[in-house]
Scaffold this motif. Structure first.
Motif, short mmCIF file in Angstrom:
data_model
loop_
_atom_site.label_atom_id
_atom_site.label_comp_id
_atom_site.label_asym_id
_atom_site.label_seq_id
_atom_site.Cartn_x
_atom_site.Cartn_y
_atom_site.Cartn_z
N ILE A 152 0.83 -1.20 0.00
CA ILE A 152 0.00 0.00 0.00
C ILE A 152 0.87 1.26 0.00
O ILE A 152 0.53 2.27 -0.63
CB ILE A 152 -0.95 -0.01 1.21
N ALA A 153 2.02 1.20 0.68
CA ALA A 153 2.94 2.34 0.68
C ALA A 153 3.44 2.62 -0.73
O ALA A 153 3.65 3.78 -1.12
CB ALA A 153 4.12 2.07 1.62
N PHE A 154 3.64 1.56 -1.53
CA PHE A 154 4.07 1.75 -2.91
C PHE A 154 2.98 2.42 -3.73
O PHE A 154 3.27 3.20 -4.65
CB PHE A 154 4.45 0.41 -3.54
N VAL A 155 1.72 2.14 -3.41
CA VAL A 155 0.61 2.83 -4.07
C VAL A 155 0.69 4.33 -3.79
O VAL A 155 0.42 5.16 -4.67
CB VAL A 155 -0.75 2.25 -3.60
N ALA A 156 1.07 4.68 -2.55
CA ALA A 156 1.25 6.10 -2.20
C ALA A 156 2.33 6.72 -3.06
O ALA A 156 2.19 7.86 -3.54
CB ALA A 156 1.59 6.24 -0.72
N ALA A 157 3.43 5.99 -3.26
CA ALA A 157 4.51 6.50 -4.11
C ALA A 157 4.04 6.74 -5.53
O ALA A 157 4.39 7.75 -6.16
CB ALA A 157 5.70 5.53 -4.09
N LEU A 158 3.23 5.83 -6.05
CA LEU A 158 2.67 6.00 -7.39
C LEU A 158 1.78 7.25 -7.45
O LEU A 158 1.88 8.05 -8.39
CB LEU A 158 1.85 4.77 -7.78
N GLY A 159 0.91 7.40 -6.45
CA GLY A 159 0.01 8.55 -6.43
C GLY A 159 0.76 9.87 -6.37
O GLY A 159 0.44 10.81 -7.12
N TRP A 160 1.77 9.95 -5.52
CA TRP A 160 2.54 11.19 -5.41
C TRP A 160 3.40 11.43 -6.66
O TRP A 160 3.66 12.56 -7.03
CB TRP A 160 3.42 11.15 -4.17
N GLY A 161 3.84 10.33 -7.31
CA GLY A 161 4.59 10.49 -8.55
C GLY A 161 3.72 11.13 -9.62
O GLY A 161 4.15 12.08 -10.30
N PHE A 162 2.49 10.64 -9.77
CA PHE A 162 1.55 11.24 -10.73
C PHE A 162 1.20 12.68 -10.32
O PHE A 162 1.10 13.57 -11.17
CB PHE A 162 0.27 10.40 -10.81
N GLU A 163 1.00 12.89 -9.01
CA GLU A 163 0.66 14.24 -8.54
C GLU A 163 1.76 15.23 -8.89
O GLU A 163 1.48 16.35 -9.36
CB GLU A 163 0.44 14.24 -7.04
N GLY A 164 3.02 14.83 -8.66
CA GLY A 164 4.13 15.73 -8.95
C GLY A 164 4.20 16.12 -10.42
O GLY A 164 4.47 17.27 -10.76
N VAL A 165 3.94 15.16 -11.30
CA VAL A 165 3.99 15.42 -12.74
C VAL A 165 2.89 16.39 -13.14
O VAL A 165 3.11 17.33 -13.92
CB VAL A 165 3.87 14.10 -13.52
N ILE A 166 1.68 16.19 -12.62
CA ILE A 166 0.55 17.04 -12.99
C ILE A 166 0.62 18.41 -12.31
O ILE A 166 0.41 19.45 -12.94
CB ILE A 166 -0.77 16.35 -12.62
N ALA A 167 0.96 18.42 -11.02
CA ALA A 167 0.98 19.69 -10.28
C ALA A 167 2.09 20.61 -10.74
O ALA A 167 2.00 21.83 -10.57
CB ALA A 167 1.13 19.41 -8.78
N GLY A 168 3.15 20.04 -11.33
CA GLY A 168 4.24 20.88 -11.80
C GLY A 168 3.79 21.92 -12.80
O GLY A 168 4.32 23.04 -12.84
#
Length: 368
Positions: A201-217
Motif C-alpha cells: 500500500i505504501a508503494f501505491v502512495a509513491a505512485l500517487g505522489w509520482g503522478f501528482e508531482g507530474v501534474i501539479a508541476g
C-alpha cells in the motif's frame, strides 16, 4: 572614468553573486526543513491516531468494527481529518494575508483545476495509502513512499518525453535497491502479513505522489504557491471526507458508517489536539517545499524534500518510540541504511551531487 565604471560594475557583479549564493543556500535550508517537517507530520499524525476514540478502534474495544473498516475506513478517516485541519490552517494563512478572494478566483482557472486533479491523486489515493501503510507496516512504509521522485522521473519521461539520463537512472536504481532492502526485512519469515500489505500500500502512495508531482508541476508554476497549497489541501480534505469515505462505507455495506465514525473522530478532544498539530506541520511542510522549489529549482527542491525518507522514521522513533514509549517504532540497521540510501538516490535523481561541492567552492571563493 572608465576605470571607475569598471570598479563599480565589478562590485555590482560581486554583490549579485553574493546575493545569489545566499538565496541558494537559504533555499536548500528551507527544502531540508520541508523534509524534516514532513517526517514530523508523520509522527504527529500517528500519535493522533493512537488517542481518544482512535485508541478504542485500534485497541481491544473496536465496537464490533470489521477488519476492513479498521484498516481502510479508519485509515482513510485519519488522512481526511488531518487534511481538513491542514486546509483550515492554509485558509487562515491566505485569509490573514488578504488572498482569500484570489483563492476562490483561482479555483476556476486551468492551473487551479490542474492542482485540484493533482490533489485528488495525492489526497484520496496517495495520502490515504501513506496513512494506511504506516498503520500496517510502521516506519518501514515511509522510505517506500519516498520512491515517488523516481516514479515521477519515469512518468515524466513516458508522458512528456522529459530527460532520463544515466545519472537519473543510477538514482532510480539506488532507490529501488533501498526499497528491496526494506522489503526483504518486511517480507522475512517472521514478518506479519499486515507488514507485507502495508509495504504494498505504501508503494501505491509513491505512485500517487509520482503522478501528482507530474501534474501539479504545470499548475503550480503559474499561480501563487500559497494559493496552490490551499487549493491542494482543501480539495484533498473534502474529497477524502465526502467522496472516498462514503465509497469505502458502501463497499463495507453501510455508507453512513463513515459519517458516523467521522463525527466521533472530530469530537474526540484528546486526538484532535494532535491532529491540529499534524495538520499545521503538514501545511508548513508543503509551503516550505513549494518555496524551496522556487528558490533552488524543482529538481533540488524535490531532493531536499525527499529527505523525509530519513526524517520520517527518525521522527517516529523519537516521538513515538523513545518519548511516547510505544513499541514497534524502532528500525534495524538494514532499515536505517536503506532510508539513508533512499535519500541519496533521490538526490542523484534530482541533480548531480558534485554540483553541491562546486557551489560550495564558488561561495568560498566569493567570500575570499
Amino acid at each position: 572614468m572608465k576605470e571607475a565604471t569598471s570598479v563599480v560594475n565589478a562590485s555590482a557583479v560581486a554583490a549579485k553573486k553574493k546575493l545569489s549564493s545566499q538565496f541558494f543556500k537559504k533555499g536548500i535550508i528551507i527544502g531540508l526543513l520541508s523534509g524534516l517537517t514532513y517526517g514530523m507530520f508523520s509522527a504527529f499524525l500517528t500519535l493522533g491516531m493512537s488517542k481518544g476514540v482512535w485508541a478504542d478502534w485500534y485497541g481491544d474495544n473496536t465496537g464490533g468494527l470489521s477488519t476492513f473498516v479498521i484498516v481502510f475506513i479508519v485509515g482513510a478517516l485519519g488522512s481526511a481529518v488531518n487534511d481538513i485541519c491542514s486546509a483550515v490552517w492554509a485558509l487562515l494563512n491566505v485569509g490573514l494575508k488578504g488572498k482569500l478572494g484570489d483563492f476562490f478566483r483561482t479555483i476556476n482557472t486551468t492551473p487551479g483545476r490542474m492542482i485540484m486533479l493533482a490533489a485528488l491523486l495525492g489526497g484520496p489515493i496517495a495520502n490515504v495509502s501513506y496513512v494506511v501503510g504506516i498503520q500496517l507496516a510502521g516506519s518501514m512504509a515511509i522510505p517506500i513512499t519516498a520512491l515517488c521522485p523516481a516514479i515521477g522521473a519515469i512518468l515524466g519521461r513516458v508522458l512528456y518525453k522529459q530527460e532520463l539520463n544515466k545519472r537519473m537512472t543510477v538514482g532510480i536504481i539506488i532507490c529501488v535497491a533501498a526499497s528491496v532492502m526494506i522489503g526483504s526485512v518486511g517480507i522475512g519469515g517472521d514478518a506479519a502479513d499486515s507488514v507485507v500489505l502495508g509495504l504494498i500500500i505504501a508503494f501505491v502512495a509513491a505512485l500517487g505522489w509520482g503522478f501528482e508531482g507530474v501534474i501539479a508541476g504545470y499548475g503550480s508554476a503559474m499561480i501563487d504557491t500559497e494559493i496552490g497549497i490551499t487549493i491542494r489541501q482543501v480539495t484533498s480534505g473534502l474529497a477524502n471526507l465526502l467522496i472516498l469515505l462514503p465509497i469505502l462505507g458502501m463497499v463495507e455495506g453501510n455508507a453512513m458508517l463513515s459519517f458516523k465514525l467521522a463525527g466521533q473522530a472530530f469530537t474526540s478532544g484528546p486526538a484532535m489536539i494532535w491532529f491540529a498539530v499534524s495538520g499545521f506541520v503538514a501545511f508548513i511542510s508543503f509551503m516550505w517545499w513549494y518555496k524551496a522549489n522556487s528558490m533552488t529549482g524543482a529538481a533540488l527542491g524535490m531532493a531536499t524534500n525527499g529527505t523525509y525518507s530519513f526524517f520520517g522514521p527518525l521522527s517516529c522513533w523519537l516521538l513515538l518510540g523513545v518519548i511516547g514509549g510505544m513499541e514497534g517504532w524502532g528500525l534495524s540497521v538494514i532499515e536505517w541504511t536503506a532510508a539513508i540510501m533512499m535519500a541519496a538516490g533521490i538526490l542523484v535523481i534530482a541533480m548531480n551531487p558534485m554540483d553541491l561541492f562546486n557551489k560550495k567552492e564558488e561561495i568560498l571563493n566569493e567570500a575570499a
